[in-house]
Motif scaffolding. Sequence first.
Motif: not given
Lengths: 115, 109, 206
Positions: C54, C163, C189
């Motif tokens: 991320v 995800l 997430m």
Amino acid sequence: MLLTPDIVSAVASTGASARVAEHVAPRFRVGDRILVRNYNPATHTRLPGYLRGKRGIVEADYGVFAFPDTHAHSLGEKPQHCYSVRFTARELWGETASDRDTLRVDVFDDYMDLV
Amino acid sequence: MNGIHDLGGRHGIGPIVREENEPVFHAEWERRAFAMFAGTFVFAGYSVDEFRHAIENIDPAHYLESSYYEHWLHAFEDILVKRGFITREEYDARIAKLVKNGGNDVVDA
Amino acid sequence: MSKPVSKPESDPAVRTRALESILVEKGLLDPKALDALVDIYEHKVGPRNGAKVVARAWVDPEYKKRLLSDATTAIKELGFSGLQGEDMVVVENTPEVHNLVVCTLCSCYPWPTLGLPPVWYKSAPYRARAVSDPRGVLKEFGTTLSENVEVRVWDTTAELRYLVLPERPADTENLTEQQLADLVTRDSMIGVTTLGSSAPTSASKH
């Protein structure tokens, strides 16, 4: 084959994809309007009950995968396309559901028909 | 099959219970049961679909009451007996022996 | 046809021990291999991996593009791959769309990026309600979204693993990639929280 400590790390980081490297013609294209079949086998399936008979739109084609419904029963991989299909919350849960919210479900070729 | 595992949209199942700072495993047997997935998969050659179907065949009341790794354990038992890697008799005998010895490691070859 | 349902049996701890000991005696299972697997998933693989993905997507627009178009390959670039992450899809939260991931039929979850799932994710209440009452579920996690935001639920029924790429929190321009990764929680997430919201038990750093 025996799982030994020396191959554990490779097994974990490689995994076992259910993709099948075989050319199979897709039954649907992105943008197609589909109707989920009223399909209700007593055997294994990955079609959740709440989708039966519902209408959606194909959003993405993920490619060719083993078909769980046959694969689970040693009836072969029956490779076919799996798609991301969009359903509105209202289509699935009725008029009290949000008119904005949607679901995406992974749906196999054999679970649906073109509207 | 539209068994108890097919939970999407069901009402009345209750609130979502969360655990703060949850550990990855809650007991030693969960570690072993988790690892046996890859361990048995490699020699028994079953598919994840067959594994899931074995879980779907758990008694429905028990399915809701038992933990995730107990579901896995049930699938190992089911598949390994079905495929002849173990017999129900030797398994039951081993369980009885362990129970008699307080669950400790009492395996004598 | 399906087999007759089987009856609940004795204590799972005893059954596990019995099964392992028989398989080891037969030479089918190496207990040291089980130790090694446990070590990987208890200590090495976990939501810190996903957080790195991320953070990289937040700081590197080219990486983000790759991540959204071919997640499996982009995640592998950072060294994360394998069991239950063989075919990954990353879905991006925006001011208009909030994504939420569930597996109603079992408990599918992206192990390489998030580790093993928490009990609540595998529990019947979450699996039952996430698809039909996502806003109610989000509220239980302390996440309230505007009616104008589309809640998009992903029921992970096949072999794709999802995800959520959460929105980058405001006022984080000066943070390093590592500092950004430290802000990313497991629950954000999965999509049950956003990083602006404060869920009581959302943190999962280990």
